[in-house]
Design an enzyme around this catalytic site. Structure first.
Site, PDB file in Angstrom:
ATOM      1  N   GLU A   1      -3.973   7.401  -5.306  1.00  0.00           N
ATOM      2  CA  GLU A   1      -4.385   6.446  -6.351  1.00  0.00           C
ATOM      3  C   GLU A   1      -5.844   6.693  -6.705  1.00  0.00           C
ATOM      4  O   GLU A   1      -6.652   6.872  -5.794  1.00  0.00           O
ATOM      5  CB  GLU A   1      -4.230   5.007  -5.862  1.00  0.00           C
ATOM      6  CG  GLU A   1      -2.810   4.584  -5.653  1.00  0.00           C
ATOM      7  CD  GLU A   1      -2.689   3.092  -5.310  1.00  0.00           C
ATOM      8  OE1 GLU A   1      -3.695   2.361  -5.447  1.00  0.00           O
ATOM      9  OE2 GLU A   1      -1.590   2.677  -4.914  1.00  0.00           O
TER      10      GLU A   1
ATOM     11  N   HIS B   1      -0.832  -0.067  -9.600  1.00  0.00           N
ATOM     12  CA  HIS B   1      -1.557  -0.939  -8.660  1.00  0.00           C
ATOM     13  C   HIS B   1      -2.203  -2.122  -9.399  1.00  0.00           C
ATOM     14  O   HIS B   1      -3.435  -2.275  -9.417  1.00  0.00           O
ATOM     15  CB  HIS B   1      -2.630  -0.154  -7.886  1.00  0.00           C
ATOM     16  CG  HIS B   1      -3.050  -0.859  -6.611  1.00  0.00           C
ATOM     17  ND1 HIS B   1      -3.313  -0.213  -5.435  1.00  0.00           N
ATOM     18  CD2 HIS B   1      -3.246  -2.168  -6.348  1.00  0.00           C
ATOM     19  CE1 HIS B   1      -3.663  -1.076  -4.501  1.00  0.00           C
ATOM     20  NE2 HIS B   1      -3.636  -2.289  -5.043  1.00  0.00           N
TER      21      HIS B   1
ATOM     22  N   ARG C   1       0.848  -1.183   0.000  1.00  0.00           N
ATOM     23  CA  ARG C   1       0.000   0.000   0.000  1.00  0.00           C
ATOM     24  C   ARG C   1       0.888   1.239   0.000  1.00  0.00           C
ATOM     25  O   ARG C   1       1.920   1.277   0.692  1.00  0.00           O
ATOM     26  CB  ARG C   1      -0.907   0.024   1.231  1.00  0.00           C
ATOM     27  CG  ARG C   1      -2.099  -0.928   1.181  1.00  0.00           C
ATOM     28  CD  ARG C   1      -3.109  -0.545   0.097  1.00  0.00           C
ATOM     29  NE  ARG C   1      -4.301  -1.346   0.101  1.00  0.00           N
ATOM     30  CZ  ARG C   1      -4.516  -2.412  -0.693  1.00  0.00           C
ATOM     31  NH1 ARG C   1      -3.594  -2.799  -1.556  1.00  0.00           N
ATOM     32  NH2 ARG C   1      -5.671  -3.066  -0.644  1.00  0.00           N
TER      33      ARG C   1
HETATM   34  C1  DGY Z   1      -5.745  -6.176  -2.793  1.00  0.00           C
HETATM   35  O1  DGY Z   1      -6.369  -7.230  -2.983  1.00  0.00           O
HETATM   36  O2  DGY Z   1      -5.678  -5.662  -1.686  1.00  0.00           O
HETATM   37  C2  DGY Z   1      -5.065  -5.576  -3.956  1.00  0.00           C
HETATM   38  O3  DGY Z   1      -4.388  -4.433  -3.617  1.00  0.00           O
HETATM   39  C3  DGY Z   1      -6.054  -5.283  -5.063  1.00  0.00           C
HETATM   40  O4  DGY Z   1      -7.120  -4.580  -4.583  1.00  0.00           O
END
Ligand code: DGY
Length: 320
Positions: free
Chosen positions: A269, A287, A240
Site C-alpha cells: 500500500e 484502504h 491489514r
Molecule cells: C486505522 O485507523 O488503523 C485505519 O487503518 C486508518 O489508518
C-alpha cells in the site's frame, strides 16, 4: 505567555481537525500530503514536540533510535499501530496514542459493502453494465450468494468486529467469532465463541478479519486455512493486508474454493496487487475503511484530545 507546543501533522487531516490544531498549537502541516521517509521523520523530530502521523508513516526500531529527544509524543491518527515499533518508542520515552472506537462503524460499513459486493458479484455486474456489453438476461445469469441466514465468522471481536457483528445481525446472519478472550454475554449478543481459528473456519460461509497485524497474525489466512473454509465462502479483509497470503487467496479464488473476496487492505500500500486485480470476483477499495467526513473529524479530534491531555500533564486516554 507560555510557548505553545509545536506539532507536526504529517498528512492532510480534516479541515475541522487542522483548524482546531492551529487554534491550540504551533502546527507544521504537510500541505502537499506526500509520504515522509524515515529520514524526513528523523529530521522533523528535532523541530517538534509532538507528531500526529497516520499509518502511512513508519516508526521502526531504527527510526525510533534516531528520533530527537525533543519529540515527546506520537498521537496517531489511526487505531492500528503496526507502523510503530511500540517497545522501541517506549524505550526512548516517547508516548504513543491511537484513535480507537471512533472509526469502528465506518470500518464496519466498508466491510459490509465489500461482503455484499463480493457475495453478489458487484464488480462483475458493474463492469458489464458500464461497458455497454450487457446484452443478455436469464434466471441463471450472475447468480450470487445470499447473506441472509448464512454463518458469518469474525476473527478479532474487538470494537470493529463487534460493530460489524451488529450490522450483520440486521441481515439475519448467524454470528460466530474467534477472539483471544471470550466476550461477556452482553457483548457477545448471541454470537458463538470459538476457542480456535481452526474451529471457526469450518462454519464461516462468510469470514471477516478484524484483528491487528502482528508477527503472529502475518499470513494468518494461508492456503491451509483457506482449505478449511466451506466451499464457496466469501472472505473480507478491512484490517491489514499482511493478514492474508495474497497468492493463496488468488489460488483459492481461481480454483472455485472461494466464491469471492472483499479487500480494503493489501500487502503493498498504496498500489495493491496487480494479480488480485485480474480477479473479477474480488471487490477492492483503497484502504478507505475510516474515510467518512464524520469519522475523519472524530479521529482528528481524538488525536488532539490525546495531545491536550498529554500537554496538560495528564495521562492521555488512548495511551498505549
Ligand atoms: C486505522 O485507523 O488503523 C485505519 O487503518 C486508518 O489508518
Amino acid at each position: 505567555m507560555t510557548k505553545r507546543p509545536v506539532v507536526w501533522i504529517t498528512r492532510k487531516l480534516s479541515d475541522a481537525t487542522l483548524a482546531r490544531a492551529a487554534r491550540d498549537y504551533e502546527v507544521i502541516i504537510n500541505h502537499e500530503d506526500g509520504l515522509s521517509s524515515a529520514d524526513d521523520i528523523v529530521q522533523m523530530s528535532a523541530q517538534v514536540d509532538a507528531i500526529i502521523p497516520c499509518h502511512s508513516e513508519h516508526f521502526s526500531a531504527d527510526v525510533a533510535a534516531r528520533l530527537d529527544p525533543r519529540l515527546k509524543i506520537i498521537a496517531n491518527h489511526s487505531v492500528g499501530v503496526d507502523h510503530c515499533d511500540l517497545p522501541a518508542l517506549k524505550a526512548r520515552g516517547i508516548a504513543v496514542t491511537n484513535t480507537p472506537d471512533v472509526l469502528s462503524d465506518a470500518t464496519a460499513e466498508i466491510a459490509m459493502l465489500l461482503m455484499l459486493g463480493a457475495a453478489r458479484r458487484a464488480v462483475e455486474g458493474d463492469t458489464l453494465v458500464r461497458s455497454g456489453n450487457w446484452d443478455f438476461w436469464s434466471p441463471s445469469f450472475m447468480v450470487g450468494k445470499q447473506l441472509t441466514g448464512a454463518r458469518l465468522g469474525i476473527i478479532g471481536m474487538g470494537r470493529v468486529g463487534q460493530a460489524f457483528a451488529r450490522k450483520a445481525r440486521g441481515f439475519d446472519m448467524e454470528i460466530h467469532y474467534f477472539n483471544r478472550q471470550q466476550l461477556p454475554p452482553e457483548k457477545e449478543n448471541g454470537a458463538i465463541f470459538h476457542a480456535s481459528i481452526d474451529s471457526l473456519l469450518g462454519v464461516s460461509d462468510f469470514l471477516s478479519l478484524h484483528c491487528p497485524a502482528t508477527p503472529e497474525t502475518t499470513g494468518l489466512m494461508n492456503a491451509a486455512r483457506f482449505a478449511q473454509l466451506p466451499d464457496g465462502a466469501v472472505v473480507v479483509n478491512t484490517a491489514r493486508g499482511p493478514l492474508i497470503d495474497e497468492a493463496a487467496l488468488i489460488e483459492a479464488l481461481q480454483s472455485g474454493k472461494i466464491h469471492g473476496a472483499g479487500l480494503d487492505c493489501f500487502v503493498t500500500e498504496p498500489g495493491g496487487n496487480p494479480a488480485l486485480s485480474q480477479c473479477q470476483n474480488i471487490m477492492m477499495m483503497p484502504h478507505v475503511g475510516s474515510a467518512t467526513i464524520k469519522t475523519r473529524d472524530a479521529m482528528g479530534f481524538r488525536a488532539l484530545d490525546n495531545l491536550d491531555s498529554f500537554f496538560a500533564g495528564n495521562r492521555p486516554g488512548d495511551l498505549l
